[in-house]
Design a protein around this motif. Sequence first.
Motif, PDB file in Angstrom:
ATOM      1  N   TRP A   4     -48.788   6.481  11.438  1.00  0.00           N
ATOM      2  CA  TRP A   4     -48.605   5.734  10.195  1.00  0.00           C
ATOM      3  C   TRP A   4     -47.844   4.414  10.340  1.00  0.00           C
ATOM      4  CZ3 TRP A   4     -43.477   5.287   8.299  1.00  0.00           C
ATOM      5  CH2 TRP A   4     -42.537   6.083   8.982  1.00  0.00           C
TER       6      TRP A   4
ATOM      7  N   TYR B 176     -45.877   1.120   4.714  1.00  0.00           N
ATOM      8  CA  TYR B 176     -45.663   2.146   5.736  1.00  0.00           C
ATOM      9  C   TYR B 176     -45.504   3.538   5.123  1.00  0.00           C
ATOM     10  CZ  TYR B 176     -44.630  -1.617   9.112  1.00  0.00           C
ATOM     11  OH  TYR B 176     -44.690  -2.715   9.929  1.00  0.00           O
TER      12      TYR B 176
ATOM     13  N   SER C  85     -48.601   4.915   3.855  1.00  0.00           N
ATOM     14  CA  SER C  85     -49.402   5.373   4.991  1.00  0.00           C
ATOM     15  C   SER C  85     -48.911   6.720   5.506  1.00  0.00           C
ATOM     16  CB  SER C  85     -49.374   4.334   6.115  1.00  0.00           C
ATOM     17  OG  SER C  85     -49.968   3.116   5.707  1.00  0.00           O
ATOM     18  N   LEU C  86     -47.598   6.928   5.525  1.00  0.00           N
ATOM     19  CA  LEU C  86     -47.064   8.236   5.904  1.00  0.00           C
ATOM     20  C   LEU C  86     -47.618   9.312   4.982  1.00  0.00           C
ATOM     21  CD1 LEU C  86     -45.202  10.158   7.457  1.00  0.00           C
ATOM     22  CD2 LEU C  86     -43.314   9.401   5.956  1.00  0.00           C
TER      23      LEU C  86
ATOM     24  N   TYR D 132     -51.263   9.972   5.838  1.00  0.00           N
ATOM     25  CA  TYR D 132     -51.358  10.787   7.056  1.00  0.00           C
ATOM     26  C   TYR D 132     -51.073  12.251   6.736  1.00  0.00           C
ATOM     27  CZ  TYR D 132     -49.324  13.274  10.987  1.00  0.00           C
ATOM     28  OH  TYR D 132     -48.997  14.251  11.891  1.00  0.00           O
TER      29      TYR D 132
ATOM     30  N   ARG E 132     -55.125  -0.265   8.596  1.00  0.00           N
ATOM     31  CA  ARG E 132     -54.135  -1.009   7.816  1.00  0.00           C
ATOM     32  C   ARG E 132     -54.285  -2.502   8.097  1.00  0.00           C
ATOM     33  NH1 ARG E 132     -52.781   3.155   4.661  1.00  0.00           N
ATOM     34  NH2 ARG E 132     -54.989   3.344   5.136  1.00  0.00           N
TER      35      ARG E 132
ATOM     36  N   HIS F   7     -54.963   3.731  13.034  1.00  0.00           N
ATOM     37  CA  HIS F   7     -54.388   5.031  13.360  1.00  0.00           C
ATOM     38  C   HIS F   7     -55.549   6.024  13.405  1.00  0.00           C
ATOM     39  CE1 HIS F   7     -50.443   3.287  12.326  1.00  0.00           C
ATOM     40  NE2 HIS F   7     -51.117   2.715  11.318  1.00  0.00           N
TER      41      HIS F   7
END
Length: 217
Positions: A31, A114, A117-118, A121, A184, A200
């Motif tokens: 991520w 970020y 994105s975490l 994921y 991203r 990723h």
Amino acid sequence: MSKPFELRWEGDLPGSPLQIWDGITKHGAAWIWDIDYEPRVGGAERGLTSKGGTVTAWEPQRHFRTEARRDDGWHNALDYTLDWTHLSYVHSTVFEPHEYAVQADACIQHTRFYYHSLGEYLRHFAGRAPHYLGLDEVPGSTADVLQRLGVPETAGPGDRIALGTIDYRDGTMVGIRTETELVRVYGREPWGWPVGVGVHAFDGAPDERAWREKVAA
């Protein structure tokens, strides 16, 4: 003299406390980018800061902190407190006064992306081995890169495109989720920096040549 900066982010994340903990401490490639921490107080940090840092708190599924310092007074610290699935994050550092406004705004915008994105994921790919490909200084503007990736100007979160699903769009920051990847796009023009693209991948390492051709065609 350097000026201190502190950024806070908090929110509930999908997945179990162990998955969240592992996402933060083991799976940065999923991520953010490749970062390695030795799992103990005093352990080394590699990949987050240019000369590395030190783990200063390690309480699994509860509290993690990493710090880096230089003799010139620069310092950088990330602090994570996990209350079941609620994450509280604090980033403390310093910026030079002449670049403070640019660096602070960039840090805020990147951090929001970020931690989104975490969450993506954890929601869609937790448990799958991550592989990270970072493409810096992609030629052209953000609009150029998005056009190459088939992202319409009007596309927003939830919209389907040929590559996958738009999962994030805020200013010049755009996230795309495919069945096997989080893509991203970091449109850094507001701060005078080139566009970056992070891939990723969760089904083997991404093909760097193919991705470079895709984003820079």
